[in-house]
Design a protein around this motif. Sequence first.
Motif, PDB file in Angstrom:
ATOM      1  N   ARG A 100     -12.014 -65.187  61.361  1.00  0.00           N
ATOM      2  CA  ARG A 100     -11.925 -65.349  62.815  1.00  0.00           C
ATOM      3  C   ARG A 100     -12.831 -66.481  63.265  1.00  0.00           C
ATOM      4  N   ASP A 101     -12.311 -67.291  64.189  1.00  0.00           N
ATOM      5  CA  ASP A 101     -13.118 -68.337  64.808  1.00  0.00           C
ATOM      6  C   ASP A 101     -12.748 -68.378  66.288  1.00  0.00           C
ATOM      7  N   PRO A 102     -13.355 -69.270  67.076  1.00  0.00           N
ATOM      8  CA  PRO A 102     -13.070 -69.279  68.515  1.00  0.00           C
ATOM      9  C   PRO A 102     -11.606 -69.453  68.893  1.00  0.00           C
ATOM     10  N   SER A 103     -10.752 -69.927  67.962  1.00  0.00           N
ATOM     11  CA  SER A 103      -9.327 -70.036  68.276  1.00  0.00           C
ATOM     12  C   SER A 103      -8.688 -68.658  68.473  1.00  0.00           C
ATOM     13  N   PHE A 104      -9.393 -67.599  68.090  1.00  0.00           N
ATOM     14  CA  PHE A 104      -8.901 -66.238  68.294  1.00  0.00           C
ATOM     15  C   PHE A 104      -8.624 -65.970  69.774  1.00  0.00           C
ATOM     16  N   PHE A 105      -9.323 -66.699  70.633  1.00  0.00           N
ATOM     17  CA  PHE A 105      -9.191 -66.472  72.079  1.00  0.00           C
ATOM     18  C   PHE A 105      -8.179 -67.422  72.732  1.00  0.00           C
ATOM     19  N   ASP A 106      -7.537 -68.267  71.964  1.00  0.00           N
ATOM     20  CA  ASP A 106      -6.691 -69.313  72.566  1.00  0.00           C
ATOM     21  C   ASP A 106      -5.505 -68.757  73.332  1.00  0.00           C
TER      22      ASP A 106
END
Length: 258
Positions: A106-112
């Motif tokens: 998981r990285d910040p793209s999880f919130f895209d």
Amino acid sequence: MADNGGVQEIKVGVYNFPPIAGIGADGQATGLLADTLKHLDEANPQVRFKVIHTSPKRRYLDFNAGLYDVIFFESPAWGWDEHEHDASMPILTDEEIYLALRKPGRDPSFFDDLTKRRIVAMSGYHYGFVDFEIDAEKLNKRFNIEFSDSHRRNINLIKADRPSVAEVAIVSRSYLQQHLERNPQDWDTFLIAAEPDQVYRLAIITRTDGPVNASDMIRLFDPLMRSGTYRRLVEKWGLQLPAGFLTGFPYQPEPYQP
């Protein structure tokens, strides 16, 4: 309305908005608001603040009904344009952030794309990702959202790793900071989005036909500003003053006249 001693009562609407404001078991304010009202009372003996319990959803109805005169730490963008009101200069800033459980891969793209996530949020709060809409029926047509009245519950749902119930929580940065101070073992538990849901600049909202207006309220703040008391209270609660607030405080020390 003044009592027999010439002291004017100002009714303050309060709902659960930790750590900024809340209602304790004794019916009195908590958080930054409690400290602020205490010092405002001490600095301005000609007024007395009375706490009126409302809720995020009910605050507009109670405001329009005249059940309270002012509400602290509100963004005018949170639906107030539909109601007759007066707003002060911003006196506080904070932001809402997206929170998920940190997992491998998981990285910040999880919130895209939040339409793909199960979200837990606070009932009656206004969020940027839904254009400040608060109607649960409308929101559930666009997103998979569960609402609650507790940031603690929402954070615990994320920690419990129950993706069928909650994958993303939305909490204020100040509340998360307090949680991590109380629970340092959680520092590496969460993944936080790179961009906040919203950054809000909070003002004092007053009724246009009420006993005080927004300018009156800022004048009552003047002693707390000049002594540095308000700045210290804001810092105590892990919050921030708006940029330029200290240098741009616009009011001269004209006494408030009840």
